[in-house]
Design a protein around this motif. Sequence first.
Motif, short mmCIF file in Angstrom:
data_model
loop_
_atom_site.label_atom_id
_atom_site.label_comp_id
_atom_site.label_asym_id
_atom_site.label_seq_id
_atom_site.Cartn_x
_atom_site.Cartn_y
_atom_site.Cartn_z
N TRP A 1 39.22 47.18 37.32
CA TRP A 1 39.57 45.82 36.72
C TRP A 1 41.00 45.78 36.45
CZ3 TRP A 1 37.01 49.22 34.17
CH2 TRP A 1 37.53 49.67 33.00
N GLY A 2 41.56 44.35 36.72
CA GLY A 2 43.05 44.49 36.26
C GLY A 2 43.39 43.05 35.95
N GLU A 3 44.67 42.72 35.76
CA GLU A 3 45.10 41.32 35.67
C GLU A 3 46.39 41.14 36.65
OE1 GLU A 3 45.68 41.16 31.52
OE2 GLU A 3 43.71 41.58 31.04
N LEU A 4 46.40 39.77 36.62
CA LEU A 4 47.50 39.15 37.62
C LEU A 4 48.35 38.12 36.84
CD1 LEU A 4 45.17 38.16 40.42
CD2 LEU A 4 46.66 39.95 40.34
N PHE A 5 49.74 38.16 37.07
CA PHE A 5 50.52 37.07 36.61
C PHE A 5 51.10 36.34 37.92
CE2 PHE A 5 54.75 35.38 35.38
CZ PHE A 5 54.79 34.53 34.42
N LEU A 6 50.69 35.04 38.16
CA LEU A 6 51.14 34.28 39.04
C LEU A 6 51.93 33.09 38.82
CD1 LEU A 6 47.30 33.80 40.11
CD2 LEU A 6 48.96 35.47 41.37
N THR A 7 52.61 32.55 39.54
CA THR A 7 53.32 31.51 39.53
C THR A 7 52.61 30.37 40.81
OG1 THR A 7 55.09 31.86 41.29
CG2 THR A 7 55.30 32.16 38.93
N PRO B 1 43.42 37.52 49.23
CA PRO B 1 44.74 37.26 49.57
C PRO B 1 45.55 37.42 48.44
CG PRO B 1 43.44 35.11 49.36
CD PRO B 1 42.34 36.23 49.32
N ILE B 2 45.33 37.51 47.29
CA ILE B 2 46.23 37.47 46.03
C ILE B 2 46.17 39.03 45.41
CG2 ILE B 2 46.92 36.72 43.82
CD1 ILE B 2 46.01 33.95 44.81
N ILE B 3 45.25 39.56 45.30
CA ILE B 3 44.78 40.65 44.73
C ILE B 3 45.46 41.82 45.39
CG2 ILE B 3 43.21 42.20 43.51
CD1 ILE B 3 41.52 39.65 42.82
N PRO B 4 46.58 42.55 45.04
CA PRO B 4 47.08 43.64 45.89
C PRO B 4 46.19 44.94 45.89
CG PRO B 4 48.55 43.43 43.77
CD PRO B 4 47.04 42.50 43.87
N TYR B 5 45.19 45.20 45.51
CA TYR B 5 44.55 46.34 45.25
C TYR B 5 43.32 46.38 46.04
CZ TYR B 5 47.43 46.66 40.99
OH TYR B 5 48.71 46.62 40.19
N SER C 1 51.10 42.40 38.69
CA SER C 1 49.77 42.66 38.67
C SER C 1 49.60 44.09 38.20
CB SER C 1 49.19 42.60 39.98
OG SER C 1 49.58 43.64 40.95
N PHE C 2 48.60 44.41 37.63
CA PHE C 2 48.06 45.91 36.96
C PHE C 2 46.79 46.41 37.12
CE2 PHE C 2 48.20 43.81 32.99
CZ PHE C 2 47.15 44.21 32.61
N LEU C 3 46.46 47.53 37.38
CA LEU C 3 45.04 47.85 37.28
C LEU C 3 44.72 48.57 36.43
CD1 LEU C 3 42.62 47.44 39.41
CD2 LEU C 3 43.10 49.72 40.50
N TYR C 4 43.73 48.35 35.48
CA TYR C 4 43.36 49.46 34.43
C TYR C 4 43.07 50.72 34.86
CZ TYR C 4 43.66 45.51 30.94
OH TYR C 4 44.05 44.30 30.30
N PRO C 5 43.36 51.82 34.33
CA PRO C 5 42.94 53.21 34.71
C PRO C 5 41.37 53.42 34.48
CG PRO C 5 44.15 53.45 32.74
CD PRO C 5 44.37 51.82 33.16
N PHE D 1 40.83 40.23 37.23
CA PHE D 1 39.94 40.51 38.37
C PHE D 1 39.06 41.80 38.57
CE2 PHE D 1 43.97 42.33 39.18
CZ PHE D 1 43.74 43.76 39.72
N SER D 2 38.08 41.83 39.13
CA SER D 2 37.25 42.98 39.00
C SER D 2 36.41 42.97 40.55
CB SER D 2 36.42 43.03 37.95
OG SER D 2 35.49 44.00 37.94
N ASP D 3 36.14 44.48 40.63
CA ASP D 3 35.29 44.67 41.99
C ASP D 3 33.93 45.12 41.24
OD1 ASP D 3 35.72 47.21 41.21
OD2 ASP D 3 36.05 48.09 43.13
N GLY D 4 33.81 45.25 39.78
CA GLY D 4 32.56 45.74 39.03
C GLY D 4 32.87 46.89 38.72
#
Length: 166
Positions: free
Chosen positions: A138-144, A103-107, A160-164, A132-135
Motif C-alpha cells: 500500500w502507499g499514497e499519492l499526491f495528485l493535481t 494509469p496513475i499509480i506508478p507501482y 507517490s510512495f510505497l510503504y515498506p 492505494f493498495s493491492d491487498g
Amino acid sequence: MKQKIFMYLFVFSILLILFQYVNSKRVFEDMNRKLDGYKNQLVRCKDSVAVLEDENLELSHFNLERNEDAISYFENKGYNAAELIPLIKDELYRLNEEKGEHPIIPYAAEEGKRMMINTVKLLNHKWIIADFSDGHYWGELFLTYELTEGKQLKFNLVESFLYPFN
C-alpha cells in the motif's frame, strides 16, 4: 377504652409519619446524589464534545468542502461544487476499472493482483491525496487535477510512495 384506642392511633400515626419522613429524606438525598453525578457527567461530556469539535475543525482545515476560496474558484468558472466533488472522486475511482496497470499509480502490483485507489481526499481546487493498495502493498499519492475547457478531468501525479513491507 376509647382513649386508649385514640392514644394507640395517635402513636401509630406519629410513628408512620416519622417513618415516611426518614424514608423520604433518604430517597431525596439519594436522588440529589444521582443528580449531582449526572451533572458532573454532563460537564465532562460537554468538555469532550468541545475538544472533539476543535479537533474536527482542525482536521477539516484542508478539505475542499470547507474551503470557501476553492469553492468560489469553481463557482466563478460556472461549476456547482456540491456536484463537482463527487464527480472528481468517481472519476478517480473509475480509473481502478481500466484494463492493465493503473494509469496513475506508478507501482506494480503483486502477481495476480492489481493496485487500486481506496480513499480520496480533495484538499482544495487543485490538489488531491489518495491511498492505494493491492491487498498486500500500500502507499499514497499526491495528485493535481484540473478541469479542461471540454469539462474533462486531467490528473497529474506529483509525488507517490510505497510503504515498506515488513
